[in-house]
Design a protein around this motif. Structure first.
Motif, PDB file in Angstrom:
ATOM      1  N   VAL A  18      42.003  48.540  32.645  1.00 12.60           N
ATOM      2  CA  VAL A  18      42.793  47.546  32.081  1.00 12.60           C
ATOM      3  C   VAL A  18      42.908  46.323  33.026  1.00 12.60           C
ATOM      4  CG1 VAL A  18      45.335  47.273  32.674  1.00 12.60           C
ATOM      5  CG2 VAL A  18      44.147  49.569  31.800  1.00 12.60           C
ATOM      6  N   ALA A  19      43.045  45.724  32.752  1.00 13.91           N
ATOM      7  CA  ALA A  19      42.936  43.504  33.362  1.00 13.91           C
ATOM      8  C   ALA A  19      43.976  43.507  34.692  1.00 13.91           C
ATOM      9  CB  ALA A  19      42.550  42.438  32.416  1.00 13.91           C
ATOM     10  N   VAL A  20      43.378  43.735  34.888  1.00  8.36           N
ATOM     11  CA  VAL A  20      44.279  43.125  36.531  1.00  8.36           C
ATOM     12  C   VAL A  20      44.035  42.748  37.481  1.00  8.36           C
ATOM     13  CG1 VAL A  20      45.503  44.768  38.964  1.00  8.36           C
ATOM     14  CG2 VAL A  20      44.923  46.226  36.638  1.00  8.36           C
ATOM     15  N   SER A  21      45.446  41.876  38.014  1.00  4.49           N
ATOM     16  CA  SER A  21      44.520  40.788  39.462  1.00  4.49           C
ATOM     17  C   SER A  21      45.578  40.618  40.081  1.00  4.49           C
ATOM     18  CB  SER A  21      44.881  38.961  38.963  1.00  4.49           C
ATOM     19  OG  SER A  21      46.096  38.867  38.041  1.00  4.49           O
ATOM     20  N   ILE A  22      45.404  40.175  40.459  1.00  3.25           N
ATOM     21  CA  ILE A  22      46.688  40.450  42.692  1.00  3.25           C
ATOM     22  C   ILE A  22      47.187  39.152  42.866  1.00  3.25           C
ATOM     23  CG2 ILE A  22      46.852  41.295  44.794  1.00  3.25           C
ATOM     24  CD1 ILE A  22      46.205  43.424  42.685  1.00  3.25           C
ATOM     25  N   LEU A  23      47.857  38.725  42.810  1.00  8.18           N
ATOM     26  CA  LEU A  23      48.113  37.492  43.607  1.00  8.18           C
ATOM     27  C   LEU A  23      49.126  37.678  44.212  1.00  8.18           C
ATOM     28  CD1 LEU A  23      49.730  36.715  39.946  1.00  8.18           C
ATOM     29  CD2 LEU A  23      47.614  35.936  40.795  1.00  8.18           C
ATOM     30  N   SER A  24      49.416  36.220  44.662  1.00  8.36           N
ATOM     31  CA  SER A  24      49.845  35.992  46.176  1.00  8.36           C
ATOM     32  C   SER A  24      51.085  35.240  45.871  1.00  8.36           C
ATOM     33  CB  SER A  24      49.716  34.944  46.978  1.00  8.36           C
ATOM     34  OG  SER A  24      49.838  33.837  46.415  1.00  8.36           O
ATOM     35  N   ALA A 110      54.174  43.349  38.467  1.00 10.79           N
ATOM     36  CA  ALA A 110      54.876  44.261  39.693  1.00 10.79           C
ATOM     37  C   ALA A 110      54.436  43.597  41.427  1.00 10.79           C
ATOM     38  CB  ALA A 110      53.932  45.781  39.892  1.00 10.79           C
ATOM     39  N   PRO A 111      56.519  44.855  42.669  1.00 14.66           N
ATOM     40  CA  PRO A 111      55.531  43.882  43.179  1.00 14.66           C
ATOM     41  C   PRO A 111      54.963  44.461  44.101  1.00 14.66           C
ATOM     42  CG  PRO A 111      57.595  44.886  42.790  1.00 14.66           C
ATOM     43  CD  PRO A 111      56.806  44.945  41.410  1.00 14.66           C
ATOM     44  N   VAL A 112      54.412  44.299  45.137  1.00 13.38           N
ATOM     45  CA  VAL A 112      53.641  44.720  46.542  1.00 13.38           C
ATOM     46  C   VAL A 112      54.357  44.748  47.569  1.00 13.38           C
ATOM     47  CG1 VAL A 112      51.151  45.226  47.765  1.00 13.38           C
ATOM     48  CG2 VAL A 112      51.914  45.182  45.223  1.00 13.38           C
ATOM     49  N   LEU A 113      54.907  46.052  47.856  1.00 15.84           N
ATOM     50  CA  LEU A 113      55.742  45.417  49.143  1.00 15.84           C
ATOM     51  C   LEU A 113      55.053  45.607  50.687  1.00 15.84           C
ATOM     52  CD1 LEU A 113      59.034  47.444  48.408  1.00 15.84           C
ATOM     53  CD2 LEU A 113      58.132  45.194  47.929  1.00 15.84           C
ATOM     54  N   GLY A 114      55.398  44.307  51.705  1.00 15.12           N
ATOM     55  CA  GLY A 114      54.309  44.538  52.815  1.00 15.12           C
ATOM     56  C   GLY A 114      55.585  44.980  53.988  1.00 15.12           C
ATOM     57  N   PRO A 115      55.120  45.322  55.266  1.00 12.50           N
ATOM     58  CA  PRO A 115      55.745  45.944  55.916  1.00 12.50           C
ATOM     59  C   PRO A 115      57.566  45.511  56.242  1.00 12.50           C
ATOM     60  CG  PRO A 115      53.563  44.942  56.946  1.00 12.50           C
ATOM     61  CD  PRO A 115      53.688  44.855  55.587  1.00 12.50           C
ATOM     62  N   LEU A 121      52.515  40.927  47.781  1.00  4.89           N
ATOM     63  CA  LEU A 121      51.390  40.403  46.630  1.00  4.89           C
ATOM     64  C   LEU A 121      51.727  41.529  45.149  1.00  4.89           C
ATOM     65  CD1 LEU A 121      48.234  42.353  48.065  1.00  4.89           C
ATOM     66  CD2 LEU A 121      48.646  39.780  48.245  1.00  4.89           C
ATOM     67  N   VAL A 122      51.541  40.022  44.135  1.00  7.04           N
ATOM     68  CA  VAL A 122      52.324  40.731  43.103  1.00  7.04           C
ATOM     69  C   VAL A 122      51.144  41.296  42.234  1.00  7.04           C
ATOM     70  CG1 VAL A 122      53.507  40.078  40.440  1.00  7.04           C
ATOM     71  CG2 VAL A 122      54.328  38.867  42.371  1.00  7.04           C
ATOM     72  N   ILE A 123      50.974  42.627  41.855  1.00  7.24           N
ATOM     73  CA  ILE A 123      50.077  42.193  40.472  1.00  7.24           C
ATOM     74  C   ILE A 123      50.687  42.207  39.285  1.00  7.24           C
ATOM     75  CG2 ILE A 123      48.950  45.065  39.436  1.00  7.24           C
ATOM     76  CD1 ILE A 123      50.052  46.573  42.471  1.00  7.24           C
ATOM     77  N   ASN A 124      49.520  41.624  39.044  1.00  8.47           N
ATOM     78  CA  ASN A 124      49.098  40.888  37.250  1.00  8.47           C
ATOM     79  C   ASN A 124      48.400  42.298  36.378  1.00  8.47           C
ATOM     80  OD1 ASN A 124      48.005  38.720  35.710  1.00  8.47           O
ATOM     81  ND2 ASN A 124      49.875  38.845  34.635  1.00  8.47           N
ATOM     82  N   ARG A 125      49.128  42.862  35.652  1.00 12.71           N
ATOM     83  CA  ARG A 125      47.786  43.815  34.582  1.00 12.71           C
ATOM     84  C   ARG A 125      48.573  43.126  33.293  1.00 12.71           C
ATOM     85  NH1 ARG A 125      50.970  48.365  31.793  1.00 12.71           N
ATOM     86  NH2 ARG A 125      51.118  46.029  30.283  1.00 12.71           N
ATOM     87  N   VAL A 126      47.809  43.168  32.372  1.00 13.22           N
ATOM     88  CA  VAL A 126      47.281  41.667  31.162  1.00 13.22           C
ATOM     89  C   VAL A 126      46.878  43.305  29.881  1.00 13.22           C
ATOM     90  CG1 VAL A 126      47.781  39.566  31.841  1.00 13.22           C
ATOM     91  CG2 VAL A 126      45.533  40.509  32.322  1.00 13.22           C
ATOM     92  N   GLU A 127      46.946  42.828  28.763  1.00 13.76           N
ATOM     93  CA  GLU A 127      46.371  43.831  28.290  1.00 13.76           C
ATOM     94  C   GLU A 127      46.613  42.794  26.413  1.00 13.76           C
ATOM     95  OE1 GLU A 127      47.439  47.838  27.074  1.00 13.76           O
ATOM     96  OE2 GLU A 127      48.569  47.376  28.803  1.00 13.76           O
ATOM     97  N   GLU A 128      45.715  42.483  26.146  1.00 13.23           N
ATOM     98  CA  GLU A 128      45.460  41.712  24.682  1.00 13.23           C
ATOM     99  C   GLU A 128      46.032  41.915  23.178  1.00 13.23           C
ATOM    100  OE1 GLU A 128      43.099  38.064  23.371  1.00 13.23           O
ATOM    101  OE2 GLU A 128      41.507  39.006  24.809  1.00 13.23           O
ATOM    102  N   VAL A 129      46.995  41.414  22.887  1.00 10.58           N
ATOM    103  CA  VAL A 129      47.088  42.119  21.486  1.00 10.58           C
ATOM    104  C   VAL A 129      47.138  40.720  20.269  1.00 10.58           C
ATOM    105  CG1 VAL A 129      48.524  43.935  22.229  1.00 10.58           C
ATOM    106  CG2 VAL A 129      49.664  41.539  21.970  1.00 10.58           C
ATOM    107  N   THR A 130      45.998  40.066  20.761  1.00  5.28           N
ATOM    108  CA  THR A 130      45.155  38.988  19.575  1.00  5.28           C
ATOM    109  C   THR A 130      45.113  39.605  18.849  1.00  5.28           C
ATOM    110  OG1 THR A 130      45.783  37.431  21.655  1.00  5.28           O
ATOM    111  CG2 THR A 130      44.607  36.720  19.652  1.00  5.28           C
TER     112      THR A 130
END
Length: 426
Positions: A18-24, A110-115, A121-130
């Motif tokens: 699954v296509a995933v990116s990690i964003l600040s 989805a969020p990634v929590l720090g200490p 960070l934010v997990i950005n998962r994308v699935e194409e349905v074009t």
């Protein structure tokens, strides 16, 4: 039996189909996996460090980018997963600026929590349905062609079925978004209720501790004096009884103030009537002057006539006397009371020329049992509840009570809604 091994999460991330990116939290790319590179056509070298909306502006209208931004902001603000089940988001050719392709996606952030429990960070998962959307459209086109060839009945049925599927898909996607919104709202209400409950519990625990502390002194004194009277036949019983009476009165004052504060905090409805604040100020200061305990402190009144409010006269008199008690304890020589109109509000100021209250302590003085060091020296018999009661009376009348800037000295400012002839509440 499975053997516990150390997991290389970077390898898991890279191998995910699954296509995933990690964003600040500022929406810059921190990392992307191989599936994301293949799906978007952009390499990680060209993505990492850049803002997602710079790389993918979302087409000419900008609406898609706005919706994605709102989703990401909800994730950072609420620290919760946000789903965008069906979203059109056109993408630009990597080597052809301005050339966009119509594409449809299912997106999950989805969020990634720090200490510190904040979103790091934010997990950005994308699935194409074009492809699915395109097949629906192709089926629609094919059935239109069939209709032209004479298969009207079958073609119309297929067209209707295709459009129904497409409509159902969009409807269900919107319903899912609405469910997600309601779930977010419910979680937020639940969180706020939990916070309020914890605060209420802390206030209750603190009130019990404070009450126990303030009652312990006079109770111990009363017990000691009674024991002394029983064990020492030569003790002056009259002196002991006077001291015991003082301790009992002190206990009674604390209990009375606590009961008054409890009634106010319970939001018990008030019986109100039209009250002239100027008349109240003059009457109460004159009454106090007849039995004044501090002859070195003068109390003056400068009141505008006809400033009327809807209030309980007994409660407002209690509020004013509590403020005057406090002012007289701290004043060097003078206390001044003013009453005036300010727009749709009545304003009463009680000002003393004492040492003043530091800005950092101005809210603390309204806490129950709060007493500064100078107050304990100047009035050791006070209950420490007078200003807490005064503020609760102000709130019960839809007003405010705060400490305003004043040099030298201290100025308490009471603001209440003016009397309304129609009897409406603010």
């Amino acid at each position: 039996m499975w053997k516990v091994v150390e997991v290389d999460f970077s390898a898991v991330f890279e191998a995910s189909p699954v296509a995933v990116s990690i964003l600040s939290p500022g929406w810059e790319y921190v990392a992307v996996n191989g599936a994301y590179e293949r799906l978007t056509g952009w390499s990680r070298e060209r993505l990492v460090g850049r803002n997602v909306f710079e790389v993918f502006p979302g087409g000419r209208s900008g609406r898609s980018a706005e919706q994605l931004r709102e989703s990401l902001e909800r994730v950072v603000t609420a620290a919760e997963v946000d789903t965008m089940p069906l979203q059109r988001y056109d993408t630009e050719e990597p080597e052809q600026a301005g050339t966009f392709h119509e594409r449809y996606w299912s997106i999950l952030n989805a969020p990634v929590l720090g200490p510190d429990r904040g979103v790091a960070l934010v997990i950005n998962r994308v699935e194409e349905v074009t492809g699915f959307i395109q097949r629906l459209r192709e089926a629609d086109t094919d059935t239109d062609t069939g209709a032209n060839a004479g298969g009207d009945t079958l073609a119309e049925a297929l067209v209707a079925r295709t459009r129904a599927i497409e409509a159902e898909l969009f409807v269900r996607a919107r319903e899912l978004q609405e469910v997600n919104r309601r779930l977010r709202d419910a979680r937020e209400h639940e969180r706020q209720a939990a916070v309020a409950a914890r605060r209420a519990l802390r206030r209750q625990q603190q009130a019990v501790a404070d009450t126990s502390h303030d009652l312990r002194g006079p109770l111990a004194g009363l017990q000691t004096r009674l024991e002394s009277a029983l064990t020492d036949p030569d003790a002056d019983s009259r002196e002991i009884l006077h001291a015991a009476l003082h301790d009992a009165e002190r206990i009674g004052d604390i209990v009375s103030d606590l009961l008054e504060l409890a009634r106010l905090e319970a939001n018990t409805p008030l019986r109100t009537q039209r009250v002239d604040l100027a008349h109240l100020a003059r009457t109460e200061t004159a009454r106090r002057a007849e039995s004044h305990r501090l002859p070195d402190v003068s109390v003056t009144v400068d009141a505008e006539d006809g400033v009327e409010v809807d209030a309980s006269p007994v409660r407002l008199a209690r509020l004013l006397n509590n403020l005057l008690d406090n002012a007289e304890r701290h004043a060097r020589s003078r206390v001044h009371v003013t009453v005036a109109r300010d727009g749709e509000h009545a304003v009463m100021d009680v000002t003393d020329d004492g040492p003043g209250i530091p800005a950092s302590e101005r809210e603390n003085v309204f806490d129950r049992f709060y007493r500064g060091a100078d107050t304990r020296r100047s009035d050791p018999g006070g209950t420490g509840l007078g200003l807490a009661i005064a503020r609760q009376i102000a709130l019960a009348h839809h007003g405010t009570l705060h400490i305003a800037d004043q040099t030298p000295g201290t100025r308490f400012t009471l603001r209440l809604p003016l009397h309304r002839p129609d009897g409406s509440t603010p």
